[in-house]
Design a protein around this motif. Sequence first.
Motif, PDB file in Angstrom:
ATOM      1  N   ASN A  13       1.020  -1.025   0.099  1.00  0.00           N
ATOM      2  CA  ASN A  13      -0.025  -0.123   0.049  1.00  0.00           C
ATOM      3  C   ASN A  13       0.863   1.255  -0.045  1.00  0.00           C
ATOM      4  N   VAL A  16       2.450   1.696  -3.411  1.00  0.00           N
ATOM      5  CA  VAL A  16       1.358   2.339  -4.443  1.00  0.00           C
ATOM      6  C   VAL A  16       0.881   3.778  -4.293  1.00  0.00           C
ATOM      7  N   LEU A  50      -4.835  -4.340  -1.114  1.00  0.00           N
ATOM      8  CA  LEU A  50      -4.968  -2.945  -1.230  1.00  0.00           C
ATOM      9  C   LEU A  50      -6.114  -2.576  -0.375  1.00  0.00           C
ATOM     10  N   THR A  54      -7.089   2.982  -1.561  1.00  0.00           N
ATOM     11  CA  THR A  54      -5.794   2.634  -2.554  1.00  0.00           C
ATOM     12  C   THR A  54      -6.241   2.227  -4.044  1.00  0.00           C
ATOM     13  N   LEU A  58      -5.815   3.920  -7.618  1.00  0.00           N
ATOM     14  CA  LEU A  58      -4.871   3.229  -8.501  1.00  0.00           C
ATOM     15  C   LEU A  58      -5.571   3.026  -9.949  1.00  0.00           C
ATOM     16  N   ALA A  76      -1.269  -4.052 -14.767  1.00  0.00           N
ATOM     17  CA  ALA A  76      -0.471  -3.849 -13.627  1.00  0.00           C
ATOM     18  C   ALA A  76       1.006  -3.909 -13.782  1.00  0.00           C
ATOM     19  N   LEU A  81       3.826  -3.163 -11.302  1.00  0.00           N
ATOM     20  CA  LEU A  81       3.012  -3.826 -10.114  1.00  0.00           C
ATOM     21  C   LEU A  81       2.832  -5.186 -10.536  1.00  0.00           C
TER      22      LEU A  81
END
Length: 217
Positions: A13, A16, A50, A54, A58, A76, A81
Motif C-alpha cells: 500500500n 502504491v 490494497l 488505494t 490506482l 498492472a 506492479l
Amino acid sequence: MFGKNSTVDAELNADVEQALADAGADKLLPIVQLGEPVLRQPTEPYRGQLKRKTLDKLIDAMHVTMLEAPGVGLAAPQIGLGLALAVVEDHVRDSEEDPREIAELPFHVIINPCYEAIGEASASFYEGCLSFEGYQAVRKRWLDIVATWEDESGVEHKERLHGWPARIFQHETDHLDGEIYIDQAQIRSLSSDDNLSEYWSYNPVPLDAAQELGFQL
C-alpha cells in the motif's frame, strides 16, 4: 468478494500510494518497457492486498494513463506492479465493416482474469503494446472466448467475447502471466508504427504484408 483471507499489505500500500503521489495531479503513471523484469514474472492473484481507497485511486490512475497513452488496455505489470489486475476500454471507430470486428468494450476493471477459447476459429491481425513502444506485429488470437474476471468489488463476471474485444482481453490477461504479444507473433511481420502506417494500414487484413515480408497467416 475477495474472501475472508484478504490481507492488507502495508508495504505494498505504501509503495502504491507513493507511486500515485509521484504521478501528481495528472495521474499519469510511467509505463515500463520490455526488459523490465516485472513484465516477465507471473503476477500475484489479487485477494484484497490494497485498501479499497488505494485500489480505487490506482484504478483511476491506470485508466487515465491508458487513455493518455493512448491504448485500449493496461495491465498492472506495465506500471511495475505484480498484481493480477488490468483495465480495458475500446470503442467502435470509423467503419462497421472493419474485418477486425471492433466492437464496444466499455471500461472494465478485470481482476484475476482468465479465458477459454470457444471453438477453434482464430484471426491474425497487427497488434501493439504500450510496453513495446513504436512497433507492431501480426499475432494470431482466438476469435471467441469465455472471459472470467472479478471487478473491483470482488464480484465475479463471465462473458462471451468476440473479435477485437476478445483480442484485448487475451492481450491483457497474458500480461498477467508474464507473456508479451510478441512472444507468439509472426516475427517477420514486425514493423515500426511509421512503416505500418505507410505500407500496411490500408488493409487491416495483413495479406499483402505477409506476401511482401515473408510470413504466413
